[in-house]
Design a protein around this motif. Structure first.
Motif, PDB file in Angstrom:
ATOM      1  N   ARG A   1     -74.074 -37.382   5.542  1.00 29.96           N
ATOM      2  CA  ARG A   1     -72.868 -37.669   4.770  1.00 29.96           C
ATOM      3  C   ARG A   1     -72.006 -38.740   5.453  1.00 29.96           C
ATOM      4  O   ARG A   1     -71.482 -39.643   4.804  1.00 29.96           O
TER       5      ARG A   1
ATOM      6  N   SER B   1     -62.489 -27.812  -5.171  1.00 31.56           N
ATOM      7  CA  SER B   1     -63.662 -27.953  -4.307  1.00 31.56           C
ATOM      8  C   SER B   1     -63.623 -29.307  -3.603  1.00 31.56           C
ATOM      9  O   SER B   1     -63.227 -30.301  -4.202  1.00 31.56           O
TER      10      SER B   1
ATOM     11  N   ILE C   1     -69.498 -31.454   6.730  1.00 33.70           N
ATOM     12  CA  ILE C   1     -70.196 -30.278   7.258  1.00 33.70           C
ATOM     13  C   ILE C   1     -71.659 -30.304   6.809  1.00 33.70           C
ATOM     14  O   ILE C   1     -72.023 -31.020   5.888  1.00 33.70           O
ATOM     15  N   ASP C   2     -72.468 -29.499   7.492  1.00 29.97           N
ATOM     16  CA  ASP C   2     -73.830 -29.215   7.032  1.00 29.97           C
ATOM     17  C   ASP C   2     -73.729 -28.117   5.978  1.00 29.97           C
ATOM     18  O   ASP C   2     -73.023 -27.133   6.175  1.00 29.97           O
ATOM     19  N   ASP C   3     -74.411 -28.269   4.854  1.00 28.77           N
ATOM     20  CA  ASP C   3     -74.522 -27.152   3.917  1.00 28.77           C
ATOM     21  C   ASP C   3     -75.843 -27.280   3.169  1.00 28.77           C
ATOM     22  O   ASP C   3     -76.692 -28.091   3.556  1.00 28.77           O
ATOM     23  N   GLN C   4     -76.029 -26.491   2.109  1.00 31.17           N
ATOM     24  CA  GLN C   4     -77.335 -26.501   1.440  1.00 31.17           C
ATOM     25  C   GLN C   4     -77.616 -27.832   0.753  1.00 31.17           C
ATOM     26  O   GLN C   4     -78.749 -28.141   0.443  1.00 31.17           O
ATOM     27  N   ARG C   5     -76.571 -28.639   0.528  1.00 32.57           N
ATOM     28  CA  ARG C   5     -76.783 -29.880  -0.218  1.00 32.57           C
ATOM     29  C   ARG C   5     -77.091 -31.074   0.680  1.00 32.57           C
ATOM     30  O   ARG C   5     -77.709 -32.026   0.237  1.00 32.57           O
ATOM     31  N   SER C   6     -76.581 -31.043   1.894  1.00 30.25           N
ATOM     32  CA  SER C   6     -76.773 -32.207   2.755  1.00 30.25           C
ATOM     33  C   SER C   6     -76.381 -31.851   4.189  1.00 30.25           C
ATOM     34  O   SER C   6     -75.995 -30.720   4.468  1.00 30.25           O
ATOM     35  N   THR C   7     -76.477 -32.848   5.062  1.00 33.10           N
ATOM     36  CA  THR C   7     -76.065 -32.628   6.449  1.00 33.10           C
ATOM     37  C   THR C   7     -74.831 -33.469   6.756  1.00 33.10           C
ATOM     38  O   THR C   7     -74.575 -34.483   6.108  1.00 33.10           O
ATOM     39  N   ALA C   8     -74.110 -33.046   7.771  1.00 35.26           N
ATOM     40  CA  ALA C   8     -72.914 -33.774   8.183  1.00 35.26           C
ATOM     41  C   ALA C   8     -73.276 -35.205   8.589  1.00 35.26           C
ATOM     42  O   ALA C   8     -72.592 -36.162   8.223  1.00 35.26           O
TER      43      ALA C   8
ATOM     44  N   LYS D   1     -73.285 -34.840  -2.786  1.00 36.57           N
ATOM     45  CA  LYS D   1     -73.398 -34.790  -1.327  1.00 36.57           C
ATOM     46  C   LYS D   1     -72.179 -35.506  -0.761  1.00 36.57           C
ATOM     47  O   LYS D   1     -71.605 -35.096   0.231  1.00 36.57           O
TER      48      LYS D   1
END
Lengths: 161, 279
Positions: free
Chosen positions: B263, B114, B253-260, B189
Motif C-alpha cells: 500500500r 471505513s 496496515i496489513d489485512d486480508q486485502r493487501s499489505t502495508a 487496497k
C-alpha cells in the motif's frame, strides 16, 4: 414512539401483495418462501454475486441484502413476472441461442440486469454491457457468451422495431 | 423485531433522540455486518430506523455556490447527476457494481467511516462538509473533523447526518486511481485523489488525498501549501521532498486485502505519477 411493524404492502410481478412477517426478513427469502418465486436465487448472501437480483422500481438490486420493510409501496419484478414481456422473451431466446446458459444458477439474476440495461439503453456498447452485468457473477461461461447473448438481443430488438 | 419507518425528518429525529436505534439508509454495509447465515434474517441488536422513505434526505440542490446532497441519495442517483463534482462521480463509478450502487447511499458510506470508504478521499479533497441535525440543532462539520478513526465518527446519539455540502470548485487537473483486486465489486487496497488548479502555468491550488492507507483519509493542507508556495520551481523538482513528507503520513496496515508495504509503495508511486506526469 410507537414502532411501525404493520404489514408491508408492495407490487410483486404486477399484483398488489402484502407481507405480515418480520419487517427485517430479507426480500430474497420472502420472494422464495412466501410467494414461491424461486427464480430468485441466493448465492453469496452478501450482495456481491447478483444471483438474487430483482427489479426494484425498474432498477436491478440484490434482494439478499434488502429487508422487506424497505419495499413498502414499491414495485418488484422477478423473472417470473417478465415472462409475457416481449423484450424479456427476446432476451430468453438470445441467451439460449448464444449458449449463455450452462448451469443456469446465475441466469435469472443475469437476465434481470440485462433487462434493466435494455430498458434504459437500446443500443449499449460492449463496455456498457460489461458495466451493466458487473454485479452478476457467472462461473461457467466466462461471461463472454452472456455478453454475446445481450448483443444478439440488442440486434433482434432493433429488427422488431 | 421493532422497526421505524418515518416519512419525514422530524419524526426520524424524534425517534433518534428518544431511543437507541440503528439508522438504516441503503443497508448494504449493515445487512452484512449483522448477517447470520444463508436463508436467515440478519440479527440487528437494536431497533432499526429506516431513512429510505424520507424525501428531505433525497434532495440535491445548489445553494450559495455549494452543491448540497441529501444523505439518503443512492450512489446511482449521484453518478447520474452532472451537477455533482466529476472527481466524486469518478470514484463512485469505481465502487461496487450497478446492483449495489442502486441501493447504497452516500450518507451510509460516510457514516460507516471505513478507512476504505471510496467516497471519502474525493470528499476530503473537495473540502466537503456534513450537516448533522438533531431536533433542535444543526451542526456543519468539515468531513475530516467528522471522521475520527476506523468506523468512528462524532455523530451524537440524537443526530442524523442529513446533508453533504460541497463547494462548486472547478479543477484543471483531476486525478483518481483506485487499486483493487478486480474492476467491479472490489474494496480498495488504496485509492488516491489529486486536484490541481493552475494560473499562468503555476500551481494555484493543489489537493491530494489517500484512502485506505491510514486510520482515516490522509490529506495535508500544510504540504499542499508548501507545494503551492514553492511553485515557482517546477513541482517535479520537488518530488523527492514531497514524497518524503507524505511517506510520514501514509501508515497502512496489513489485512486480508493487501499489505502495508504494498500500500505504501503504490501510494508513493501514484503520487509520483501524478506530480511528475499529470500536472
Amino acid at each position: 414512539m410507537k414502532s411501525q411493524n404493520d404489514k408491508i404492502t408492495f407490487i410483486l410481478n404486477g399484483e398488489k401483495v402484502s407481507y405480515a412477517g418480520n419487517p427485517m426478513d430479507r426480500l430474497v427469502d420472502v420472494l422464495r418462501e412466501n410467494f414461491e418465486f424461486t427464480g430468485v436465487k441466493e448465492g453469496c448472501g452478501e450482495g456481491e454475486c447478483g444471483a438474487c437480483s430483482v427489479l426494484l422500481d425498474g432498477k436491478n438490486v440484490p434482494s439478499c441484502i434488502i429487508p422487506v420493510a424497505t419495499v413498502q409501496n414499491k414495485e418488484i419484478y422477478t423473472v417470473e413476472g417478465l415472462r409475457e414481456v416481449k423484450m424479456f422473451q427476446i432476451l430468453v431466446n438470445s441467451f439460449a441461442d448464444a449458449g449463455a446458459v450452462q448451469c443456469g444458477f446465475c441466469t435469472p439474476g443475469m437476465m434481470i440486469s440485462a433487462y434493466a440495461l435494455l430498458q434504459s439503453n437500446n443500443n449499449p456498447t460492449d463496455d456498457e454491457i460489461r458495466e451493466a452485468i458487473s454485479g452478476n457473477f457467472c462461473r461457467c461461461t466466462g461471461m463472454n457468451m452472456i455478453i454475446e447473448a445481450i448483443k444478439l438481443a440488442v440486434n433482434r430488438l432493433g429488427e422488431t422495431e | 423485531m421493532k422497526v421505524y419507518r418515518p416519512k419525514n425528518l422530524a419524526n426520524a429525529l424524534e425517534i433518534k433522540a428518544t431511543e437507541n436505534v440503528i439508522p438504516f439508509a441503503g443497508g448494504t454495509d449493515l445487512m452484512i455486518k449483522y448477517r447470520t447465515t444463508l436463508g436467515v434474517r440478519p440479527n440487528f441488536p437494536y431497533p432499526v430506523l429506516f431513512l429510505n422513505d424520507i424525501t428531505q434526505l433525497k434532495q440535491i440542490k445548489i445553494e450559495n455556490g455549494n452543491i448540497i446532497i441529501g444523505s439518503a441519495n443512492t450512489l446511482t442517483t449521484i453518478l447520474k447527476d452532472d451537477r455533482i463534482p466529476d472527481i466524486l462521480r469518478t470514484a463512485i463509478s469505481n465502487m461496487a457494481a450497478v446492483t449495489i450502487r442502486n441501493i447504497a447511499t452516500i450518507g451510509g458510506n460516510i457514516c460507516n467511516s471505513s478507512p476504505a470508504g471510496d467516497t471519502l478521499p474525493p470528499l476530503y479533497a473537495l473540502d466537503a462538509k456534513v450537516a448533522l441535525s438533531s431536533q433542535k440543532t444543526k451542526r456543519i462539520i468539515p468531513i475530516q473533523d467528522f471522521i475520527i478513526g476506523p468506523g468512528q465518527n462524532i455523530l451524537a446519539d440524537n443526530e442524523i447526518l442529513t446533508e453533504i455540502i460541497i463547494p462548486q470548485d472547478k479543477f484543471d487537473v483531476q486525478y483518481y486511481r483506485k487499486v483493487g483486486t478486480r474492476k467491479a465489486m472490489s474494496l480498495s487496497k488504496l485509492s488516491m485523489v489529486g486536484l490541481v488548479n493552475k494560473n499562468n502555468g503555476r500551481i494555484s491550488d493543489i489537493r491530494i488525498a489517500f484512502g485506505a492507507v491510514a486510520p482515516t483519509v490522509v490529506r495535508s493542507r500544510q504540504i499542499e501549501e508548501e507545494i503551492i508556495s514553492a511553485s515557482e520551481q517546477k513541482a517535479n523538482s520537488l518530488i523527492h521532498d514531497i514524497l518524503s513528507k507524505y511517506a510520514k503520513l501514509i501508515r497502512p496496515i496489513d489485512d486480508q486485502r493487501s499489505t502495508a508495504q504494498y500500500r505504501k509503495e503504490i501510494s508513493l508511486k501514484l503520487l509520483t505519477h501524478f506530480l511528475a506526469e499529470q500536472i
